[in-house]
Motif scaffolding. Structure first.
Motif, PDB file in Angstrom:
ATOM      1  N   VAL A   4      14.762   1.694 -11.449  1.00  0.00           N
ATOM      2  CA  VAL A   4      15.159   2.768 -10.785  1.00  0.00           C
ATOM      3  C   VAL A   4      14.183   2.772  -9.600  1.00  0.00           C
ATOM      4  O   VAL A   4      12.859   2.953  -9.905  1.00  0.00           O
ATOM      5  CB  VAL A   4      14.999   4.143 -11.646  1.00  0.00           C
ATOM      6  N   TYR A   5      14.609   2.806  -8.331  1.00  0.00           N
ATOM      7  CA  TYR A   5      13.682   3.001  -7.104  1.00  0.00           C
ATOM      8  C   TYR A   5      13.370   4.288  -6.794  1.00  0.00           C
ATOM      9  O   TYR A   5      14.257   5.079  -6.567  1.00  0.00           O
ATOM     10  CB  TYR A   5      14.199   2.214  -6.165  1.00  0.00           C
ATOM     11  N   ASN A   6      12.163   4.644  -6.687  1.00  0.00           N
ATOM     12  CA  ASN A   6      11.453   5.954  -6.293  1.00  0.00           C
ATOM     13  C   ASN A   6      11.407   5.848  -4.853  1.00  0.00           C
ATOM     14  O   ASN A   6      10.511   5.322  -4.457  1.00  0.00           O
ATOM     15  CB  ASN A   6      10.228   6.315  -6.933  1.00  0.00           C
ATOM     16  N   THR A   7      12.304   6.681  -4.179  1.00  0.00           N
ATOM     17  CA  THR A   7      12.273   6.654  -2.987  1.00  0.00           C
ATOM     18  C   THR A   7      11.377   7.573  -2.244  1.00  0.00           C
ATOM     19  O   THR A   7      11.000   7.593  -0.915  1.00  0.00           O
ATOM     20  CB  THR A   7      13.813   7.363  -2.417  1.00  0.00           C
ATOM     21  N   GLU A   8      10.426   8.332  -3.099  1.00  0.00           N
ATOM     22  CA  GLU A   8       9.423   9.072  -2.577  1.00  0.00           C
ATOM     23  C   GLU A   8       7.813   8.377  -2.417  1.00  0.00           C
ATOM     24  O   GLU A   8       7.092   8.834  -2.203  1.00  0.00           O
ATOM     25  CB  GLU A   8       9.206  10.402  -3.467  1.00  0.00           C
ATOM     26  N   LEU A   9       8.056   6.897  -2.961  1.00  0.00           N
ATOM     27  CA  LEU A   9       6.857   6.350  -2.870  1.00  0.00           C
ATOM     28  C   LEU A   9       6.540   5.833  -1.263  1.00  0.00           C
ATOM     29  O   LEU A   9       7.650   5.734  -0.579  1.00  0.00           O
ATOM     30  CB  LEU A   9       6.985   5.072  -3.645  1.00  0.00           C
ATOM     31  N   PRO A  10       5.433   5.777  -0.847  1.00  0.00           N
ATOM     32  CA  PRO A  10       5.240   5.625   0.609  1.00  0.00           C
ATOM     33  C   PRO A  10       5.322   4.148   0.770  1.00  0.00           C
ATOM     34  O   PRO A  10       5.242   3.332  -0.003  1.00  0.00           O
ATOM     35  CB  PRO A  10       3.570   5.904   0.591  1.00  0.00           C
ATOM     36  N   LEU A  11       5.986   3.875   2.113  1.00  0.00           N
ATOM     37  CA  LEU A  11       6.234   2.615   2.645  1.00  0.00           C
ATOM     38  C   LEU A  11       5.047   2.100   3.366  1.00  0.00           C
ATOM     39  O   LEU A  11       4.913   2.837   4.334  1.00  0.00           O
ATOM     40  CB  LEU A  11       7.483   2.416   3.424  1.00  0.00           C
ATOM     41  N   MET A  12       4.362   1.145   3.225  1.00  0.00           N
ATOM     42  CA  MET A  12       3.354   0.530   3.881  1.00  0.00           C
ATOM     43  C   MET A  12       3.555  -0.127   5.159  1.00  0.00           C
ATOM     44  O   MET A  12       4.345  -1.176   5.046  1.00  0.00           O
ATOM     45  CB  MET A  12       2.436  -0.206   3.057  1.00  0.00           C
ATOM     46  N   LEU A  13       3.187   0.349   6.254  1.00  0.00           N
ATOM     47  CA  LEU A  13       3.658  -0.161   7.481  1.00  0.00           C
ATOM     48  C   LEU A  13       2.490  -0.306   8.425  1.00  0.00           C
ATOM     49  O   LEU A  13       1.413   0.298   8.476  1.00  0.00           O
ATOM     50  CB  LEU A  13       4.447   1.208   8.247  1.00  0.00           C
ATOM     51  N   ARG A  14       2.674  -1.428   9.065  1.00  0.00           N
ATOM     52  CA  ARG A  14       1.464  -1.607  10.252  1.00  0.00           C
ATOM     53  C   ARG A  14       1.935  -0.991  11.444  1.00  0.00           C
ATOM     54  O   ARG A  14       2.797  -0.750  11.789  1.00  0.00           O
ATOM     55  CB  ARG A  14       1.810  -3.375  10.531  1.00  0.00           C
TER      56      ARG A  14
END
Length: 276
Positions: A4-14
């Protein structure tokens, strides 16, 4: 086993690029398709420091931007970031501006409050709307986005309290004059974001003149998606992160704390303008 993918996890972006917009105001650009609406916000996470909400200030098909004013420890840390650094992004969250039904988009922005409204102006222009942008601040060095708004071909009216550029006075005074002279032909709505005293004045002006308006409000936000209740406002109890940050005129008028007080992270009431 099903993952199950937690969509509230932060996406690390450059961070692709950083632009100086005005005194103590910087814009961070990310190469990422966000799919947000004008008025929505993201949660910006700095590992081992904190996480804070910021309005989306620009978006196109492959990138987006947020604009940050240096006002405290977290924003000062953001201002020390460099292109190439990575940060965490969650979102977009919240309710954005509704502008499709109106032909004249009349914007009133107070300083750094121009962030979500510059995104709105760009999108409205792309849809062929008439856009008037009243941009106010205490002095000329506090006015962001001057080049961007000029290139967007909106009708830009600058207002400064000290008269260092544009009209001397308050953005709301200019708003009132425009609305008093408005011929009432065609559909018009006011869109506002800025200091809360300014927003309270916008509410009073628009209600007195029976003009539609939408306002972007700011409150202390922790989760960003309506779970914690930290950003609820009196007396309505609506969550600014979920039912806002953009609210319509009558909703804004029903918020008894508007322009009067706000709450600290602990929930304690403090008078609007108090730094404590």
């Amino acid at each position: 086993m099903r993952l199950v993918y937690n969509t509230e996890l932060p996406l690390m972006l450059r961070i692709e690029r950083i632009a100086d917009e005005a005194e103590d105001i910087k814009t961070l650009v990310f190469m990422h398709r966000l799919n947000s609406r004008p008025g929505q916000f993201i949660m910006l996470w700095l590992p081992r420091i904190d996480e804070k909400p910021f309005a989306v200030s620009y978006q196109d098909t492959d990138k987006f931007a947020i604009t940050v004013k240096s006002v405290g420890e977290f924003s000062e840390a953001v201002h020390r970031l460099k292109p190439g650094d990575r940060v965490g992004i969650r979102g977009p969250y919240g309710k954005g501006f509704e502008f499709e039904l109106y032909q004249h988009v009349l914007i009133v922005a107070g300083g750094y409050g121009a962030a979500p409204l510059s995104f709105l102006a760009n999108q409205a222009m792309l849809q062929g709307k008439r856009v008037t942008f009243i941009l106010g601040a205490k002095k000329a060095s506090h006015l962001p986005y001057l080049n961007r708004l000029s290139q967007a071909h909106v009708k830009l009216i600058t207002v400064t309290e000290d008269g260092s550029t544009g009209i001397r006075g308050l953005a709301t005074e200019v708003l009132a004059r425009i609305l008093h002279n408005h011929d009432r032909t065609g559909s018009l709505s006011v869109y506002a974001c800025g200091p809360e005293a300014m927003l309270k004045a916008v509410v009073d002006i628009c209600r007195n003149l029976h003009v539609a308006a939408q306002l972007s409000l700011e409150r202390y936000i922790k989760c960003g998606f309506g779970i914690c209740g930290q950003c609820c406002v009196d007396e309505l109890g609506i969550r600014i992160c979920k039912e806002g940050p953009v609210v319509d005129l009558e909703t804004a008028a029903s918020i008894t704390e508007l322009g009067v007080y706000k709450r600290t992270p602990s929930g304690r009431r403090i008078a609007m303008g108090d730094k404590k």
